[in-house]
Design an enzyme around this catalytic site. Structure first.
Site, PDB file in Angstrom:
ATOM      1  N   LYS A   1      43.779  36.453  75.999  1.00  0.00           N
ATOM      2  CA  LYS A   1      43.880  36.121  77.426  1.00  0.00           C
ATOM      3  C   LYS A   1      45.277  36.470  77.959  1.00  0.00           C
ATOM      4  CE  LYS A   1      39.737  34.555  78.063  1.00  0.00           C
ATOM      5  NZ  LYS A   1      38.781  35.333  78.878  1.00  0.00           N
TER       6      LYS A   1
ATOM      7  N   SER B   1      42.807  31.639  81.067  1.00  0.00           N
ATOM      8  CA  SER B   1      42.679  30.280  80.528  1.00  0.00           C
ATOM      9  C   SER B   1      44.029  29.599  80.443  1.00  0.00           C
ATOM     10  CB  SER B   1      42.055  30.357  79.125  1.00  0.00           C
ATOM     11  OG  SER B   1      42.168  29.119  78.472  1.00  0.00           O
TER      12      SER B   1
ATOM     13  N   TYR C   1      42.183  34.076  70.192  1.00  0.00           N
ATOM     14  CA  TYR C   1      41.436  33.985  71.468  1.00  0.00           C
ATOM     15  C   TYR C   1      42.430  33.821  72.616  1.00  0.00           C
ATOM     16  CZ  TYR C   1      39.506  31.526  75.436  1.00  0.00           C
ATOM     17  OH  TYR C   1      39.220  31.125  76.719  1.00  0.00           O
TER      18      TYR C   1
HETATM   19  C1  WQD Z   1      38.956  19.106  74.356  1.00  0.00           C
HETATM   20  C2  WQD Z   1      39.512  17.852  73.694  1.00  0.00           C
HETATM   21  C3  WQD Z   1      39.765  17.983  71.314  1.00  0.00           C
HETATM   22  C4  WQD Z   1      35.548  18.239  70.319  1.00  0.00           C
HETATM   23  C5  WQD Z   1      39.250  25.139  74.490  1.00  0.00           C
HETATM   24  C6  WQD Z   1      39.940  26.450  74.750  1.00  0.00           C
HETATM   25  C7  WQD Z   1      39.887  26.758  76.217  1.00  0.00           C
HETATM   26  C8  WQD Z   1      38.467  26.800  76.604  1.00  0.00           C
HETATM   27  C9  WQD Z   1      37.846  25.414  76.378  1.00  0.00           C
HETATM   28  C10 WQD Z   1      37.051  28.714  76.380  1.00  0.00           C
HETATM   29  C11 WQD Z   1      40.533  18.160  72.607  1.00  0.00           C
HETATM   30  C12 WQD Z   1      38.735  16.928  71.707  1.00  0.00           C
HETATM   31  C13 WQD Z   1      36.730  18.156  71.030  1.00  0.00           C
HETATM   32  C14 WQD Z   1      35.170  17.183  69.467  1.00  0.00           C
HETATM   33  C15 WQD Z   1      37.142  15.978  70.097  1.00  0.00           C
HETATM   34  N1  WQD Z   1      37.794  27.776  75.843  1.00  0.00           N
HETATM   35  N2  WQD Z   1      37.491  17.039  70.916  1.00  0.00           N
HETATM   36  N3  WQD Z   1      35.985  16.073  69.385  1.00  0.00           N
HETATM   37  O1  WQD Z   1      40.312  22.796  72.955  1.00  0.00           O
HETATM   38  O2  WQD Z   1      40.881  21.774  75.242  1.00  0.00           O
HETATM   39  O3  WQD Z   1      39.955  24.094  75.117  1.00  0.00           O
HETATM   40  O4  WQD Z   1      37.938  25.163  74.983  1.00  0.00           O
HETATM   41  O5  WQD Z   1      36.866  28.967  77.514  1.00  0.00           O
HETATM   42  O6  WQD Z   1      40.497  28.003  76.452  1.00  0.00           O
HETATM   43  O7  WQD Z   1      41.290  26.347  74.355  1.00  0.00           O
HETATM   44  O8  WQD Z   1      38.492  22.167  74.615  1.00  0.00           O
HETATM   45  O9  WQD Z   1      36.445  20.808  74.480  1.00  0.00           O
HETATM   46  O10 WQD Z   1      37.314  21.918  72.367  1.00  0.00           O
HETATM   47  O11 WQD Z   1      38.535  19.972  73.301  1.00  0.00           O
HETATM   48  O12 WQD Z   1      37.860  14.960  70.000  1.00  0.00           O
HETATM   49  O13 WQD Z   1      34.109  17.190  68.768  1.00  0.00           O
HETATM   50  O14 WQD Z   1      38.444  17.160  73.058  1.00  0.00           O
HETATM   51  O15 WQD Z   1      40.589  17.511  70.257  1.00  0.00           O
HETATM   52  O16 WQD Z   1      41.545  17.176  72.644  1.00  0.00           O
HETATM   53  P1  WQD Z   1      40.014  22.646  74.409  1.00  0.00           P
HETATM   54  P2  WQD Z   1      37.617  21.252  73.652  1.00  0.00           P
END
Ligand code: WQD
Length: 339
Positions: free
Chosen positions: A153, A124, A149
């Site tokens: 990785k 990741s 997590y």
């Molecule tokens: C993306 C953006 C949030 C939800 C993580 C892990 C990565 C992978 C994918 C597993 C961010 C914003 C999110 C919400 C929001 N995990 N957001 N409101 O954190 O980039 O990646 O998940 O495979 O390894 O690190 O993904 O989709 O959670 O967030 O504003 O209700 O969307 O702040 O900027 P992230 P995400």
């Protein structure tokens, strides 16, 4: 080639099983169904017409894993099976270290016992933390993980690197995913988050479907064009196809202990608000959302420099963010029986 897909009933795993079949590989699935459902197997069968061998087994159970290797004679392994909820990993680190690291150690050990020599690992972009510069290349220094997590990785990559170096007959690739989104175009398989989604797109589609009252955008005071975070959103089918390319590259490798890492992203960064607006335009829906405080641990901006995966693995994305958001919405509507 017969390929073991651990976590093959999961989001990325299930899409990879379909693409493996489409490309003439023979997938075999191990999944303990901790974070997935047998319904996914029904969806895979509807798409491919196949009942692939499926073992409801935990990769931490070495005796059962051995039995499967004894029976199936694999040519390679793609290892998806892992816990992946960033927030949960902060609350329960030992659960994450035990599951994610022990399952890897067991797989590598059993692969060695059965002389299975091709290994593709699900890593990741979280290993980059908040990178010093973007876009990130594979040479961008990894930062201390921002969650257990993410640390599993990074540790896993180091274990694989060291094991390949010592094990003369093993070739391996770690794929560093960016943000996988979307669903299969048939809307027969897609993302099935457990409980309240932590990831952006499933929360959006559930809000649009009326299952959630409103989406909260976590922060609009970042140093980005519209103040919201930047991510590299990649269609899950494109990501699935990258695994085929990795297997083919390993098959062609003549270096006995080849190991390498690849960023698998589109090479484009979009903000959270960009994605929301695209979702509304593509699907003709108005999304109920509001701006809230930042989410602890969020990286401000990250997206891939994808020259290496393009040039070495001969992989480029075929689908756009609009395709992914259309497919994600079609999948949600199917899930919630919306017309
Ligand atoms: C993306 C953006 C949030 C939800 C993580 C892990 C990565 C992978 C994918 C597993 C961010 C914003 C999110 C919400 C929001 N995990 N957001 N409101 O954190 O980039 O990646 O998940 O495979 O390894 O690190 O993904 O989709 O959670 O967030 O504003 O209700 O969307 O702040 O900027 P992230 P995400």
């Amino acid at each position: 080639m017969k390929i073991l897909v651990t976590g093959g009933v999961g989001f990325i795993g299930s899409h990879t099983v379909v693409e493996l079949f489409n490309a003439g590989f023979e997938p075999v699935i191990i999944d303990n169904l901790y974070n997935s459902s047998r319904d996914v197997l029904v969806g895979i069968k509807k798409i491919t017409g196949q009942d692939f061998p499926f073992y409801e087994v935990d990769c931490n159970d070495i005796s059962q894993v051995r039995e499967i290797f004894e029976k199936e004679k694999f040519d390679g392994v793609i290892h998806f099976a892992a816990y992946k909820a960033v927030g949960e990993s902060v609350d329960e680190p030992l659960k994450y270290y035990e599951n994610n690291i022990l399952s890897l150690l067991i797989l590598l050990k059993v692969m060695k016992e059965f002389a299975v020599d091709k290994f593709v690992f699900s890593s990741s972009c979280t290993v980059y933390g908040q990178p010093d510069s973007i876009p990130v290349t594979e040479l961008t220094p990894r930062q201390p993980a921002t969650s257990p997590y993410g640390n599993t990785k990074a540790i896993a990559e180091d274990i694989i690197r060291d094991h390949v170096h010592a094990a003369p007959n093993l070739k391996a690739i770690s794929l560093r995913y960016f943000n996988p989104i979307g669903a299969h175009e048939t809307a027969l398989i897609g993302e099935l988050p457990n409980g309240v989604p932590s990831n952006l797109v499933p929360f959006i589609t559930q809000t649009a479907a009326g299952l959630r009252k409103s989406l909260t955008v976590f922060g609009s005071d970042y140093d980005t064009p519209d103040g919201t975070c930047i991510r590299d959103f990649i269609h899950v089918v494109d990501l699935a196809k990258a695994h085929l390319k990795a297997l083919i590259l390993l098959q062609e490798q003549t270096t006995p202990n080849y190991y390498d890492v690849f960023n698998v992203g589109t090479g484009k960064g979009y903000t959270v608000l960009d994605l929301i607006k695209t979702f509304e335009e593509v699907n003709g829906v108005k999304l109920n959302y509001s701006i809230g405080p930042r989410r602890e641990g969020d990286v401000e901006k990250i997206y891939a420099q994808s020259d290496k995966v393009n040039n070495v693995m001969k992989w480029t994305p075929e689908k756009t963010m609009s395709d992914a958001l259309r497919d994600a919405w079609n999948w949600q509507k199917k899930l919630t029986n919306l017309q």
